[in-house]
Design an enzyme around this catalytic site. Structure first.
Site, PDB file in Angstrom:
ATOM      1  N   CYS B  95      31.403   1.666  62.374  1.00  0.00           N
ATOM      2  CA  CYS B  95      30.035   2.196  62.399  1.00  0.00           C
ATOM      3  C   CYS B  95      29.803   2.932  63.707  1.00  0.00           C
ATOM      4  CB  CYS B  95      29.015   1.064  62.288  1.00  0.00           C
ATOM      5  SG  CYS B  95      29.286  -0.063  60.940  1.00  0.00           S
ATOM      6  N   CYS B  98      30.487   6.838  64.509  1.00  0.00           N
ATOM      7  CA  CYS B  98      29.483   7.890  64.322  1.00  0.00           C
ATOM      8  C   CYS B  98      28.193   7.550  65.055  1.00  0.00           C
ATOM      9  CB  CYS B  98      29.170   8.079  62.842  1.00  0.00           C
ATOM     10  SG  CYS B  98      30.566   8.634  61.858  1.00  0.00           S
ATOM     11  N   HIS B  99      27.698   6.324  64.828  1.00  0.00           N
ATOM     12  CA  HIS B  99      26.421   5.914  65.437  1.00  0.00           C
ATOM     13  C   HIS B  99      26.695   5.371  66.829  1.00  0.00           C
ATOM     14  CE1 HIS B  99      24.584   6.293  61.453  1.00  0.00           C
ATOM     15  NE2 HIS B  99      25.626   5.634  60.979  1.00  0.00           N
ATOM     16  N   CYS B 130      27.426   4.389  53.824  1.00  0.00           N
ATOM     17  CA  CYS B 130      28.281   4.744  54.960  1.00  0.00           C
ATOM     18  C   CYS B 130      29.681   4.157  54.773  1.00  0.00           C
ATOM     19  CB  CYS B 130      27.692   4.216  56.265  1.00  0.00           C
ATOM     20  SG  CYS B 130      26.713   5.430  57.164  1.00  0.00           S
ATOM     21  N   CYS B 196       0.788 -17.042  43.087  1.00  0.00           N
ATOM     22  CA  CYS B 196       1.004 -17.818  44.318  1.00  0.00           C
ATOM     23  C   CYS B 196       0.593 -17.019  45.550  1.00  0.00           C
ATOM     24  CB  CYS B 196       2.471 -18.203  44.463  1.00  0.00           C
ATOM     25  SG  CYS B 196       2.995 -19.540  43.372  1.00  0.00           S
ATOM     26  N   HIS B 197       1.167 -15.834  45.706  1.00  0.00           N
ATOM     27  CA  HIS B 197       1.094 -15.161  47.001  1.00  0.00           C
ATOM     28  C   HIS B 197      -0.166 -14.346  47.217  1.00  0.00           C
ATOM     29  CE1 HIS B 197       5.046 -16.552  48.032  1.00  0.00           C
ATOM     30  NE2 HIS B 197       5.495 -16.161  46.859  1.00  0.00           N
ATOM     31  N   ARG B 234      15.800 -13.609  48.271  1.00  0.00           N
ATOM     32  CA  ARG B 234      14.566 -14.395  48.274  1.00  0.00           C
ATOM     33  C   ARG B 234      13.813 -14.232  46.950  1.00  0.00           C
ATOM     34  NH1 ARG B 234      12.191 -17.727  47.911  1.00  0.00           N
ATOM     35  NH2 ARG B 234      10.599 -18.822  49.097  1.00  0.00           N
ATOM     36  N   CYS B 238      12.524 -17.210  44.321  1.00  0.00           N
ATOM     37  CA  CYS B 238      11.172 -17.315  43.770  1.00  0.00           C
ATOM     38  C   CYS B 238      11.219 -17.371  42.249  1.00  0.00           C
ATOM     39  CB  CYS B 238      10.325 -16.117  44.201  1.00  0.00           C
ATOM     40  SG  CYS B 238       9.197 -16.468  45.556  1.00  0.00           S
TER      41      CYS B 238
END
Lengths: 109, 277
Positions: B95, B98-99, B130, B196-197, B234, B238
């Site tokens: 990575c 390039c970065h 990438c 719920c949220h 996540r 749920c």
């Protein structure tokens, strides 16, 4: 040798003479207890950090023995009174004989 | 009369909602102020205020996030730093090849997910894009350790910046799909995210406070599984809780839902990597 072991330490850059500072240490380690079994029912051999030592200018600050029930990535935090400028040296002793080391300098004033 | 009773009920309900752990506390990480509440964006029409999930956690969990040394997620961020400069694939590149400057990613997390050339992209897509196109390497698993370590490292560069996800233009259609998914009841318990949220945040669910389900801190370190968790991972958790069959990680449904949820958090700060239970 256990894979991907990496120690981390946090010590303040400077302190007043007589000041009590907090030192935090963490070592990334799998801490395999030796109690677990793999898919074939064979015991996975124990592989833990069994001792941790911190010295300051050649003088011992703390000496800890670690046991198999301690969880992954053991985190040890303790306090030390700073009397002079110098260097903290930290050592972690692995079951396989390797020793991981880290040093941190501290200034006074 | 009926209206009056309804009003009283409404006020009691509201007072109940506001009784969680630390709604008036503030979060500072390594000297940087993190916005944990904000005026809800206009498109989240059923909310007055938006709150980071940090607000709903216990003092002990909250304090873990206030210091980068205490934050267990940083073990994985360190891993991400190693991966960033690790050469992989047929092009023999890393990575970092390039970065050259990690800080160039500053601000990226705050705008994700976004639509590029008609395709909705999550951070995971950028990383794998990438890896496949430029490095000639195998793509990483969506919620694997390498991927979450990398998305945490990249997200960290934007910590403290305000989330501003674009929902107009090309994103509008997908955003609408996401919204429909948010309010769609699914599973044996026949519940939607909103049940719920949105309707019950701040109330207890078993021994725990429900949060607003904001995703500004992802990937997040969860004490329950001691690893970094992706947003889609996540979502799966749920969905299992409401006895529904989860959609696929990296699938169209979760992508759209991620866009909609991210937009509900417009105005909050990026908290990556956060600590939750």
């Amino acid at each position: 040798m256990a894979k991907n072991v990496k120690p981390r330490v946090k010590v303040p850059k400077s302190a007043a003479v007589g000041e009590s500072i907090v030192i935090k240490t963490l070592i990334k380690h799998k801490m395999e207890s030796g109690q677990r079994k793999d898919k074939d029912g064979k015991t996975i051999p124990r592989s833990i950090i069994n001792r941790f030592v911190c010295d300051f200018n050649g003088q011992n600050v703390i000496d800890v023995s670690l046991e198999p029930a301690i969880s992954t990535n053991p985190f040890i935090q303790f306090e030390a009174v700073v009397l002079e400028a110098g260097e903290y040296r930290f050592f972690w002793y692995d079951d396989d004989g390797s020793v991981y080391e880290k040093t941190k300098k501290i200034a006074v004033g | 009369m009926i209206i009056k009773i309804l009003m009283t009920l409404y006020i009691t309900a509201l007072a109940g909602t506001l009784a969680w752990a630390g709604e008036d506390s503030s979060l500072t990480v390594e000297g940087q102020e993190i916005k944990i509440s904000a005026q809800a964006p206009a498109h989240a029409e059923n909310l007055d205020m938006v709150y980071s999930g940090w607000v709903f956690r216990t003092d002990e969990t909250q304090s873990l996030q206030m210091d980068d040394f205490d934050n267990p997620a940083f073990v994985f961020v360190d891993e991400g730093i190693d991966l960033f400069s690790k050469v992989d694939g047929s092009e023999v590149k890393s990575c970092a090849g390039c970065h050259t400057n990690l800080a160039d990613f500053s601000g990226l997390r705050a705008s994700m997910p976004k639509v590029v050339d008609g395709k909705l992209l999550s951070m995971e897509d950028l990383v794998n894009g990438c890896r496949v196109k430029r490095m000639g390497a195998d793509p990483w698993k969506w919620s694997g350790t390498e991927m979450t370590a990398m998305t945490a490292l990249i997200g960290l560069q934007s910590r403290g910046m305000e989330i501003q996800v674009k929902i107009d233009g090309e994103a509008a259609e997908l955003w609408k799909t996401g919204k429909e998914l948010y309010y769609a009841r699914v599973g044996q318990l026949d519940m939607s995210c909103a049940n719920c949220h949105e309707d019950n945040y701040g109330n207890m669910i078993r021994a725990d406070h429900l949060s607003q389900g904001q995703i500004n801190g992802f990937p997040t370190y969860r004490l329950k599984n001691a690893k970094l968790n992706s947003v889609h991972g996540r979502f799966k958790g749920c969905m299992k809780n409401i006895r529904a069959t989860p959609y696929k990680e990296g699938g169209d449904e979760f992508r759209a839902l991620e866009l909609y949820l991210a937009s509900r958090g417009n105005g909050l700060s990026v908290e990556t990597p956060s600590v939750r239970n």
